[in-house]
Design an enzyme around this catalytic site. Structure first.
Site, PDB file in Angstrom:
ATOM      1  N   TYR A  52       0.815  -1.132  -0.029  1.00 26.37           N
ATOM      2  CA  TYR A  52      -0.190   0.042  -0.026  1.00 26.37           C
ATOM      3  C   TYR A  52       1.058   1.240   0.086  1.00 26.37           C
ATOM      4  O   TYR A  52       0.687   2.144  -0.962  1.00 26.37           O
ATOM      5  CB  TYR A  52      -0.855  -0.158   1.201  1.00 26.37           C
ATOM      6  CG  TYR A  52      -1.593   1.341   1.684  1.00 26.37           C
ATOM      7  CD1 TYR A  52      -1.139   2.096   2.655  1.00 26.37           C
ATOM      8  CD2 TYR A  52      -2.962   1.586   0.875  1.00 26.37           C
ATOM      9  CE1 TYR A  52      -1.585   3.426   2.714  1.00 26.37           C
ATOM     10  CE2 TYR A  52      -3.466   3.019   1.043  1.00 26.37           C
ATOM     11  CZ  TYR A  52      -2.915   3.869   2.198  1.00 26.37           C
ATOM     12  OH  TYR A  52      -3.427   4.786   2.473  1.00 26.37           O
TER      13      TYR A  52
HETATM   14  N1  NDP Z   1      -9.452   7.036   6.155  1.00 25.48           N
HETATM   15  C1  NDP Z   1      -8.210   7.565   6.557  1.00 25.48           C
HETATM   16  O1  NDP Z   1      -7.895   7.805   7.763  1.00 25.48           O
HETATM   17  C2  NDP Z   1      -7.174   7.873   5.746  1.00 25.48           C
HETATM   18  C3  NDP Z   1      -7.440   7.947   4.303  1.00 25.48           C
HETATM   19  N2  NDP Z   1      -6.401   8.416   3.385  1.00 25.48           N
HETATM   20  C4  NDP Z   1      -6.677   8.288   1.946  1.00 25.48           C
HETATM   21  O2  NDP Z   1      -7.665   9.115   1.537  1.00 25.48           O
HETATM   22  C5  NDP Z   1      -8.452   8.376   0.670  1.00 25.48           C
HETATM   23  C6  NDP Z   1      -9.883   8.454   1.139  1.00 25.48           C
HETATM   24  O3  NDP Z   1      -9.924   7.470   2.180  1.00 25.48           O
HETATM   25  P1  NDP Z   1     -11.328   6.621   2.733  1.00 25.48           P
HETATM   26  O4  NDP Z   1     -12.575   7.591   2.625  1.00 25.48           O
HETATM   27  O5  NDP Z   1     -10.948   6.038   4.069  1.00 25.48           O
HETATM   28  O6  NDP Z   1     -11.177   5.569   1.451  1.00 25.48           O
HETATM   29  P2  NDP Z   1     -12.111   4.297   1.251  1.00 25.48           P
HETATM   30  O7  NDP Z   1     -11.310   3.039   2.246  1.00 25.48           O
HETATM   31  O8  NDP Z   1     -13.282   4.519   2.067  1.00 25.48           O
HETATM   32  O9  NDP Z   1     -12.260   3.936  -0.132  1.00 25.48           O
HETATM   33  C7  NDP Z   1     -12.608   5.070  -1.179  1.00 25.48           C
HETATM   34  C8  NDP Z   1     -13.207   4.462  -2.169  1.00 25.48           C
HETATM   35  O10 NDP Z   1     -12.227   3.812  -3.023  1.00 25.48           O
HETATM   36  C9  NDP Z   1     -13.092   3.119  -4.114  1.00 25.48           C
HETATM   37  N3  NDP Z   1     -12.298   1.960  -4.652  1.00 25.48           N
HETATM   38  C10 NDP Z   1     -11.825   1.187  -4.366  1.00 25.48           C
HETATM   39  N4  NDP Z   1     -11.277   0.277  -5.009  1.00 25.48           N
HETATM   40  C11 NDP Z   1     -11.733   0.639  -6.232  1.00 25.48           C
HETATM   41  C12 NDP Z   1     -11.564   0.240  -7.805  1.00 25.48           C
HETATM   42  N5  NDP Z   1     -11.066  -0.630  -8.144  1.00 25.48           N
HETATM   43  N6  NDP Z   1     -12.083   1.237  -8.823  1.00 25.48           N
HETATM   44  C13 NDP Z   1     -12.434   2.190  -8.362  1.00 25.48           C
HETATM   45  N7  NDP Z   1     -12.752   2.890  -7.150  1.00 25.48           N
HETATM   46  C14 NDP Z   1     -12.410   1.875  -6.298  1.00 25.48           C
HETATM   47  C15 NDP Z   1     -14.331   2.557  -3.568  1.00 25.48           C
HETATM   48  O11 NDP Z   1     -15.633   2.997  -4.117  1.00 25.48           O
HETATM   49  P3  NDP Z   1     -16.422   1.865  -4.172  1.00 25.48           P
HETATM   50  O12 NDP Z   1     -16.465   1.065  -3.135  1.00 25.48           O
HETATM   51  O13 NDP Z   1     -17.918   2.690  -4.443  1.00 25.48           O
HETATM   52  O14 NDP Z   1     -16.360   1.277  -5.405  1.00 25.48           O
HETATM   53  C16 NDP Z   1     -14.309   3.254  -2.069  1.00 25.48           C
HETATM   54  O15 NDP Z   1     -15.459   3.764  -1.661  1.00 25.48           O
HETATM   55  C17 NDP Z   1      -7.868   7.360   0.056  1.00 25.48           C
HETATM   56  O16 NDP Z   1      -6.982   7.745  -0.953  1.00 25.48           O
HETATM   57  C18 NDP Z   1      -7.016   6.747   1.356  1.00 25.48           C
HETATM   58  O17 NDP Z   1      -6.021   6.132   0.931  1.00 25.48           O
HETATM   59  C19 NDP Z   1      -5.019   8.289   3.719  1.00 25.48           C
HETATM   60  C20 NDP Z   1      -4.840   8.234   5.213  1.00 25.48           C
HETATM   61  C21 NDP Z   1      -5.745   8.033   6.071  1.00 25.48           C
HETATM   62  N1  LIG Z   2      -8.270   3.411   1.232  1.00 24.58           N
HETATM   63  C1  LIG Z   2      -8.116   3.614   2.375  1.00 24.58           C
HETATM   64  N2  LIG Z   2      -6.927   4.037   2.765  1.00 24.58           N
HETATM   65  C2  LIG Z   2      -6.560   4.343   4.064  1.00 24.58           C
HETATM   66  C3  LIG Z   2      -7.500   4.053   5.271  1.00 24.58           C
HETATM   67  C4  LIG Z   2      -9.066   3.461   4.611  1.00 24.58           C
HETATM   68  O1  LIG Z   2      -9.860   3.449   5.587  1.00 24.58           O
HETATM   69  N3  LIG Z   2      -8.887   3.489   3.277  1.00 24.58           N
HETATM   70  N4  LIG Z   2      -7.361   4.230   6.394  1.00 24.58           N
HETATM   71  C5  LIG Z   2      -6.051   4.365   6.951  1.00 24.58           C
HETATM   72  C6  LIG Z   2      -5.908   4.500   8.475  1.00 24.58           C
HETATM   73  O2  LIG Z   2      -6.726   5.403   9.104  1.00 24.58           O
HETATM   74  C7  LIG Z   2      -4.314   4.852   8.976  1.00 24.58           C
HETATM   75  O3  LIG Z   2      -4.134   6.174   8.286  1.00 24.58           O
HETATM   76  C8  LIG Z   2      -4.457   4.709  10.390  1.00 24.58           C
HETATM   77  O4  LIG Z   2      -4.884   3.766  10.820  1.00 24.58           O
HETATM   78  C9  LIG Z   2      -4.834   4.584   5.844  1.00 24.58           C
HETATM   79  N5  LIG Z   2      -5.419   4.687   4.673  1.00 24.58           N
END
Ligand code: NDP
Ligand SMILES: Nc1nc2c(c(=O)[nH]1)N=C([C@H](O)[C@@H](O)CO)CN2
Length: 233
Positions: free
Chosen positions: A145
């Site tokens: 990742y």
């Molecule tokens: N949440 C956190 O604390 C953190 C998040 N991030 C980053 O922030 C962003 C948003 O995070 P978060 O809201 O938690 O994300 P999610 O884990 O909720 O994923 C976001 C969306 O990505 C889509 N996705 C996954 N695989 C595919 C695919 N093959 N094709 C198209 N779409 C796809 C899914 O859409 P669907 O299911 O509708 O297909 C899903 O709803 C991400 O880039 C994440 O890496 C970074 C650090 C921390």
């Molecule tokens: N696609 C996603 N990326 C990440 C997620 C997630 O929920 N979806 N969550 C994290 C975590 O919050 C991490 O930052 C701490 O536990 C990271 N990326």
């Protein structure tokens, strides 16, 4: 034809992306999101002011289909937010790195290459990649990742050089923003203890960061840390 500036957020059917989509609507923008599966609840509770495009980035054909749709509809973007992501650890399937490469790198790469057909040439545009704090540090539990997010940041830098001055290109590197429903109390406490500020900020801080990058005309080729002082511990 809408005269409101158009924002496309990938993978915005939930969580951070959906929060940002709703905030852009509230701020007067035309908003498009992508998802692989429209949510059943949208039948009863449609997403107000948000157009949903179905797209799966698992294949090049799926990515190109989205690009073709945008071009055929002559949709001209003010900003493209690469938010879609799949967060897999290293204990799962052998193709995890490939799956994250497709979503975190292949899709942004091909969509950015098409930016001359996707953006309004009369308006300075923005491309913003949502990366992760671990991209520059690695992660013992999410090696693939973090590597794919590091590649995303390199893609961001390359397009920043290539698309200036017409399009500003930046990344945001969040640490913990919002937990997932299944996260245990023990996991939550451990995650919160990793940053100096020690709290779960929620998705609004990502929207604030996106708007900073969009609204500031003199920022490109950067990666905005959004980590609560995680680098201090
Ligand atoms: N949440 C956190 O604390 C953190 C998040 N991030 C980053 O922030 C962003 C948003 O995070 P978060 O809201 O938690 O994300 P999610 O884990 O909720 O994923 C976001 C969306 O990505 C889509 N996705 C996954 N695989 C595919 C695919 N093959 N094709 C198209 N779409 C796809 C899914 O859409 P669907 O299911 O509708 O297909 C899903 O709803 C991400 O880039 C994440 O890496 C970074 C650090 C921390
Ligand atoms: N696609 C996603 N990326 C990440 C997620 C997630 O929920 N979806 N969550 C994290 C975590 O919050 C991490 O930052 C701490 O536990 C990271 N990326």
């Amino acid at each position: 034809m809408s005269d409101r500036p158009t924002i496309l957020i990938t993978g915005a059917a939930q969580r951070i992306g959906l929060h940002c989509a709703r905030r852009f609507v509230a701020d007067g923008y035309r908003v498009l999101i992508t998802c692989r599966q429209p949510r059943p609840e949208w039948q009863q509770q449609p997403l107000e002011g948000i157009e949903v495009l179905v797209a799966d980035f698992a294949t090049i054909e799926g990515i190109e289909r989205l690009i073709d749709t945008l071009v055929e509809r002559d949709i001209r973007l003010r900003a493209l937010i690469h938010n879609a992501s799949v967060w897999l650890n290293d204990e799962g399937e052998a193709d995890a790195l490939q799956a994250m490469f497709m979503v975190h790198m292949q899709a942004p790469y091909l969509m950015n290459l098409a930016s001359d057909r996707l953006f309004d040439p009369q308006v300075t545009g923005d491309i913003i990649h949502i990366s992760d704090h671990v991209a520059q540090r690695g992660s013992a539990r999410h090696i693939a990742y973090s590597a794919s997010k590091a590649g995303l940041e390199a893609i961001s830098l390359g397009f920043a050089a290539r698309l200036a001055p017409r399009i500003k290109v930046n990344s945001i590197a969040p640490a913990l923003i919002m937990f997932n429903d299944g996260d245990s109390e023990e996991y939550r406490e451990r995650a919160l203890a990793k940053s100096a500020l020690g709290f779960e900020p929620g998705p609004e801080v990502v929207y604030q960061s996106i708007r900073y990058l969009m609204d500031n005309p003199y920022v490109t080729g950067t990666c905005l840390d959004l980590n609560g002082g995680r680098n201090l511990k």
